[in-house]
Design an enzyme around this catalytic site. Structure first.
Site, PDB file in Angstrom:
ATOM      1  NE  ARG A 162      -3.056  -4.402  16.175  1.00  0.00           N
ATOM      2  CZ  ARG A 162      -2.698  -4.439  17.647  1.00  0.00           C
ATOM      3  NH1 ARG A 162      -2.604  -5.781  17.859  1.00  0.00           N
ATOM      4  NH2 ARG A 162      -1.973  -3.939  18.073  1.00  0.00           N
ATOM      5  NE  ARG A 219      -3.253   0.199   3.361  1.00  0.00           N
ATOM      6  CZ  ARG A 219      -3.989   0.311   3.163  1.00  0.00           C
ATOM      7  NH1 ARG A 219      -5.020  -0.307   2.251  1.00  0.00           N
ATOM      8  NH2 ARG A 219      -4.561   2.002   3.174  1.00  0.00           N
ATOM      9  CE1 TYR A 230      -5.808  -2.587   6.506  1.00  0.00           C
ATOM     10  CE2 TYR A 230      -6.215  -0.699   5.498  1.00  0.00           C
ATOM     11  CZ  TYR A 230      -5.641  -1.434   6.251  1.00  0.00           C
ATOM     12  OH  TYR A 230      -4.998  -0.780   7.026  1.00  0.00           O
ATOM     13  CG  ASP A 271      -9.249   2.937   1.202  1.00  0.00           C
ATOM     14  OD1 ASP A 271      -9.030   2.788   3.032  1.00  0.00           O
ATOM     15  OD2 ASP A 271      -8.292   3.180   0.716  1.00  0.00           O
ATOM     16  NE  ARG A 301       4.174   9.251  -5.327  1.00  0.00           N
ATOM     17  CZ  ARG A 301       3.745   9.634  -4.204  1.00  0.00           C
ATOM     18  NH1 ARG A 301       4.005  10.802  -3.637  1.00  0.00           N
ATOM     19  NH2 ARG A 301       2.087   9.573  -4.027  1.00  0.00           N
ATOM     20  CD  GLU A 321      -4.979   5.913  14.428  1.00  0.00           C
ATOM     21  OE1 GLU A 321      -4.710   6.851  13.244  1.00  0.00           O
ATOM     22  OE2 GLU A 321      -4.308   4.905  13.676  1.00  0.00           O
ATOM     23  NE  ARG A 328      -3.103   6.741  11.825  1.00  0.00           N
ATOM     24  CZ  ARG A 328      -2.796   5.968  10.977  1.00  0.00           C
ATOM     25  NH1 ARG A 328      -3.077   6.053   9.608  1.00  0.00           N
ATOM     26  NH2 ARG A 328      -4.250   5.438  10.581  1.00  0.00           N
TER      27      ARG A 328
HETATM   28  P1  FAD Z   1     -18.395   1.571   9.256  1.00  0.00           P
HETATM   29  O1  FAD Z   1     -18.361   3.239   8.827  1.00  0.00           O
HETATM   30  O2  FAD Z   1     -17.345   0.901  10.336  1.00  0.00           O
HETATM   31  O3  FAD Z   1     -19.882   1.815   9.695  1.00  0.00           O
HETATM   32  C1  FAD Z   1     -20.634   0.488  10.431  1.00  0.00           C
HETATM   33  C2  FAD Z   1     -21.626   0.507  10.838  1.00  0.00           C
HETATM   34  O4  FAD Z   1     -21.940  -0.880  12.061  1.00  0.00           O
HETATM   35  C3  FAD Z   1     -21.073   1.132  12.631  1.00  0.00           C
HETATM   36  O5  FAD Z   1     -21.256   2.066  12.749  1.00  0.00           O
HETATM   37  C4  FAD Z   1     -21.091   0.250  13.358  1.00  0.00           C
HETATM   38  O6  FAD Z   1     -21.376   1.060  15.240  1.00  0.00           O
HETATM   39  C5  FAD Z   1     -22.562  -0.590  12.982  1.00  0.00           C
HETATM   40  N1  FAD Z   1     -22.851  -1.259  13.745  1.00  0.00           N
HETATM   41  C6  FAD Z   1     -21.549  -2.611  13.284  1.00  0.00           C
HETATM   42  N2  FAD Z   1     -22.207  -3.646  14.362  1.00  0.00           N
HETATM   43  C7  FAD Z   1     -23.936  -3.156  14.846  1.00  0.00           C
HETATM   44  C8  FAD Z   1     -24.810  -4.198  15.095  1.00  0.00           C
HETATM   45  N3  FAD Z   1     -24.876  -5.088  15.371  1.00  0.00           N
HETATM   46  N4  FAD Z   1     -26.092  -3.051  15.518  1.00  0.00           N
HETATM   47  C9  FAD Z   1     -26.045  -2.116  15.934  1.00  0.00           C
HETATM   48  N5  FAD Z   1     -25.357  -1.388  14.324  1.00  0.00           N
HETATM   49  C10 FAD Z   1     -24.061  -2.750  13.918  1.00  0.00           C
HETATM   50  N6  FAD Z   1     -10.731   5.308   3.973  1.00  0.00           N
HETATM   51  C11 FAD Z   1     -10.266   6.377   2.913  1.00  0.00           C
HETATM   52  O7  FAD Z   1     -10.941   5.683   2.534  1.00  0.00           O
HETATM   53  N7  FAD Z   1      -9.607   6.400   3.447  1.00  0.00           N
HETATM   54  C12 FAD Z   1      -8.708   7.040   5.097  1.00  0.00           C
HETATM   55  O8  FAD Z   1      -8.232   8.190   5.341  1.00  0.00           O
HETATM   56  C13 FAD Z   1      -9.569   5.479   6.035  1.00  0.00           C
HETATM   57  N8  FAD Z   1      -8.611   6.140   7.091  1.00  0.00           N
HETATM   58  C14 FAD Z   1      -9.082   5.081   8.258  1.00  0.00           C
HETATM   59  C15 FAD Z   1      -8.790   5.522   9.604  1.00  0.00           C
HETATM   60  C16 FAD Z   1      -9.219   4.062  10.237  1.00  0.00           C
HETATM   61  C17 FAD Z   1      -8.514   4.335  11.580  1.00  0.00           C
HETATM   62  C18 FAD Z   1      -9.620   3.796  10.011  1.00  0.00           C
HETATM   63  C19 FAD Z   1     -10.539   2.364  11.148  1.00  0.00           C
HETATM   64  C20 FAD Z   1     -10.941   3.587   8.870  1.00  0.00           C
HETATM   65  C21 FAD Z   1     -10.043   4.114   8.064  1.00  0.00           C
HETATM   66  N9  FAD Z   1     -10.867   4.195   6.809  1.00  0.00           N
HETATM   67  C22 FAD Z   1     -10.601   5.569   5.688  1.00  0.00           C
HETATM   68  C23 FAD Z   1     -11.895   3.491   6.202  1.00  0.00           C
HETATM   69  C24 FAD Z   1     -13.177   3.593   6.747  1.00  0.00           C
HETATM   70  O9  FAD Z   1     -13.455   4.211   7.954  1.00  0.00           O
HETATM   71  C25 FAD Z   1     -14.048   2.296   5.980  1.00  0.00           C
HETATM   72  O10 FAD Z   1     -13.995   2.158   4.473  1.00  0.00           O
HETATM   73  C26 FAD Z   1     -15.865   3.174   6.108  1.00  0.00           C
HETATM   74  O11 FAD Z   1     -15.766   3.449   7.189  1.00  0.00           O
HETATM   75  C27 FAD Z   1     -16.185   1.337   5.865  1.00  0.00           C
HETATM   76  O12 FAD Z   1     -17.104   2.050   6.046  1.00  0.00           O
HETATM   77  P2  FAD Z   1     -18.942   0.893   6.378  1.00  0.00           P
HETATM   78  O13 FAD Z   1     -20.587   0.818   5.908  1.00  0.00           O
HETATM   79  O14 FAD Z   1     -18.375  -0.211   6.046  1.00  0.00           O
HETATM   80  O15 FAD Z   1     -18.462   0.780   7.981  1.00  0.00           O
HETATM   81  N1  UDP Z   2       3.616   2.278   7.589  1.00  0.00           N
HETATM   82  C1  UDP Z   2       4.495   2.377   8.060  1.00  0.00           C
HETATM   83  N2  UDP Z   2       4.961   3.484   8.050  1.00  0.00           N
HETATM   84  C2  UDP Z   2       3.967   4.397   8.298  1.00  0.00           C
HETATM   85  C3  UDP Z   2       2.792   4.529   7.925  1.00  0.00           C
HETATM   86  C4  UDP Z   2       2.744   3.188   7.209  1.00  0.00           C
HETATM   87  O1  UDP Z   2       5.313   0.745   7.584  1.00  0.00           O
HETATM   88  O2  UDP Z   2       4.820   5.490   8.442  1.00  0.00           O
HETATM   89  C5  UDP Z   2       2.861   0.286   7.186  1.00  0.00           C
HETATM   90  C6  UDP Z   2       1.982   0.118   8.099  1.00  0.00           C
HETATM   91  O3  UDP Z   2       2.859  -1.516   7.787  1.00  0.00           O
HETATM   92  C7  UDP Z   2       0.742   0.006   8.037  1.00  0.00           C
HETATM   93  C8  UDP Z   2       0.738   0.269   6.536  1.00  0.00           C
HETATM   94  O4  UDP Z   2       1.638   1.068   5.966  1.00  0.00           O
HETATM   95  O5  UDP Z   2      -0.125  -1.062   8.926  1.00  0.00           O
HETATM   96  C9  UDP Z   2      -0.289   0.999   5.095  1.00  0.00           C
HETATM   97  O6  UDP Z   2      -0.548   1.958   6.215  1.00  0.00           O
HETATM   98  P1  UDP Z   2      -1.689   3.214   5.605  1.00  0.00           P
HETATM   99  O7  UDP Z   2      -1.319   4.198   6.538  1.00  0.00           O
HETATM  100  O8  UDP Z   2      -1.855   2.931   4.155  1.00  0.00           O
HETATM  101  O9  UDP Z   2      -2.676   2.602   6.213  1.00  0.00           O
HETATM  102  P2  UDP Z   2      -4.006   2.740   7.301  1.00  0.00           P
HETATM  103  O10 UDP Z   2      -3.354   2.415   8.375  1.00  0.00           O
HETATM  104  O11 UDP Z   2      -4.207   4.590   7.551  1.00  0.00           O
HETATM  105  O12 UDP Z   2      -5.090   2.071   6.686  1.00  0.00           O
END
Ligand code: FAD
Ligand code: UDP
Length: 368
Positions: free
Chosen positions: A248, A171, A347, A349, A175, A299, A279
């Site tokens: 996780r 991922r 996983y 986005d 560059r 985090e 972070r």
């Molecule tokens: P979610 O957003 O997780 O929503 C699921 C919902 O279901 C939740 O509100 C939960 O409470 C509810 N739920 C679950 N079980 C039950 C139950 N039994 N009863 C009632 N409600 C329930 N994506 C990006 O594109 N860019 C980013 O920069 C990015 N950063 C991220 C950083 C982090 C730390 C994390 C964890 C994810 C990140 N993502 C990012 C991914 C993004 O969060 C997901 O793609 C998106 O949230 C998935 O949408 P979803 O609707 O599947 O699930």
């Molecule tokens: N990663 C790393 N160093 C960094 C940022 C990311 O080694 O400073 C690695 C790490 O293994 C991580 C993966 O790249 O799990 C993907 O990171 P990214 O931030 O793209 O994903 P996110 O955790 O936001 O989903």
């Protein structure tokens, strides 16, 4: 039955489905176990700042139809993700690019950087990388692996890099230009006003029940709708009959500070092994905010247990094999459709989620 669809989960998958179904005249009930809608995109307003309550969310895509879709509901700003890494007090640019190489080795040209990486690869690399450590050294050499990857990755996943699958590191782009943009997608930004702006529009005029866990009232909910769109954990839905999938988790520590600018950037990664968090996010910078105070979030990765949130699926071979059994069972169900990060154990986005839910809308309503 009172509803055509029960949508479990008010994240983007559930909310967009609910919006599109309602648009087509369907009766929809959305439930979520949290006290708010938005899933992991939810932003909590604090001191005039939209705080990304579940970690930094940057929207990026190269799919024009996904970009056009979200732009109907919000204006996106020109935020570009350019995180920094703090390694024992030294700030280095991410993703790995000429700015990083210049700071690390004093090199000024791509040729010089390539030479150093090639040498390190020759000395420490292997021809057929089998785990994340070998893959990373092959990609960027030993220096960058040790300073920017090893500590961060081991904290994030709670395992040594030699026991992690190589695909996780694919991922990260490498560059040989002075380009700090973390993503390579054509479109990128943050909705002006935060992500809640989207959910307010998607869920307007739809019945939503919050603080409602599907599993606490399963029989009642099943009796309320013809069909279920389920975005929670698929293994829990089937009462773990093929085994528990691994996830996780994370712990977020939010802090309101009197300073107007804490770190000068939205995201700074702490890539050493000793600092416990991975972070620090400073939320105002996502929207170029001018508020007098600031909110930061540390985090901390943590193991998943049933008392905490399952943020990341762990898509290694063993878990994928278990998931496949659930998927095959789910495929035969007529009254429930699984979607989203937890429902499809991937996983994804945000842009993947939108692609997937719009595909589902097309098949479910046959372009009605
Ligand atoms: P979610 O957003 O997780 O929503 C699921 C919902 O279901 C939740 O509100 C939960 O409470 C509810 N739920 C679950 N079980 C039950 C139950 N039994 N009863 C009632 N409600 C329930 N994506 C990006 O594109 N860019 C980013 O920069 C990015 N950063 C991220 C950083 C982090 C730390 C994390 C964890 C994810 C990140 N993502 C990012 C991914 C993004 O969060 C997901 O793609 C998106 O949230 C998935 O949408 P979803 O609707 O599947 O699930
Ligand atoms: N990663 C790393 N160093 C960094 C940022 C990311 O080694 O400073 C690695 C790490 O293994 C991580 C993966 O790249 O799990 C993907 O990171 P990214 O931030 O793209 O994903 P996110 O955790 O936001 O989903």
């Amino acid at each position: 039955m009172k509803y055509d669809y029960l949508v479990v989960g008010a994240g983007p998958f559930g909310s967009i489905f609910a919006y599109e179904a309602t648009k087509r005249g369907k009766r929809v009930l959305v439930i979520d176990k949290r006290e708010h809608v938005g899933g992991n995109l939810y932003c909590k307003p604090i001191a005039g700042i939209n705080v990304h309550w579940y970690g930094a969310h940057i929207f990026h895509t190269s799919n024009k139809s996904v970009w056009d879709y979200v732009n109907q509901f919000a204006t996106f700003n020109h935020f570009t993700n350019a995180p920094l890494a703090n390694y024992k007090g030294t700030l280095l640019n991410l993703p790995f690019n000429m700015n990083t190489f210049n700071r690390l080795w004093g090199v000024n040209t791509p040729e010089q950087a390539k030479q150093i990486i090639a040498e390190q690869r020759k000395n420490y690399g292997v021809s057929n990388p089998k785990n994340l450590e070998e893959q990373a050294i092959n990609l960027v050499g030993l220096d960058i692996y040790e300073k920017l990857i090893k500590g961060y990755t081991e904290k994030q996943w709670g395992r040594p890099c030699t026991e992690l699958p190589a695909f996780i590191i694919k991922r990260l782009p490498v560059r040989y230009t002075f380009d700090n943009n973390y993503f390579t997608d054509i479109y990128q930004g943050i909705p002006v006003g935060g992500y809640n702006v989207l959910f307010d529009k998607w869920l307007k005029d739809i019945d939503v029940t919050l603080n409602a866990d599907y599993f606490e009232n399963r029989t009642m909910y099943e009796g309320m709708a013809e069909k279920i769109i389920f975005t929670g954990m698929i293994d829990q839905y089937y009462d773990y009959e093929f085994g528990e999938l691994e996830y996780r988790s994370l712990r977020f520590e939010h802090e309101l500070l009197e300073s107007d600018n804490y770190q000068g950037n939205a995201v700074i990664n702490y890539t050493d092994r000793e600092t416990e968090f991975t972070r620090i996010i400073e939320h105002k910078h996502f929207e170029f905010g001018q508020a007098p105070k600031t909110v930061i979030t540390r985090e901390y990765p943590q193991d998943y247990t049933k008392d905490v949130e399952p943020y990341y699926p762990i898509n290694d071979a063993l878990n994928n094999e278990i998931y496949e059994k659930y998927r095959q069972k789910a495929e035969k169900e007529a009254h429930v459709i699984f979607g989203g990060r937890l429902g499809q154990y991937r996983y994804f986005d945000m842009h993947h989620i939108i692609e997937n839910v719009l595909k589902l809308v097309d098949t479910e309503f046959d372009n009605q």
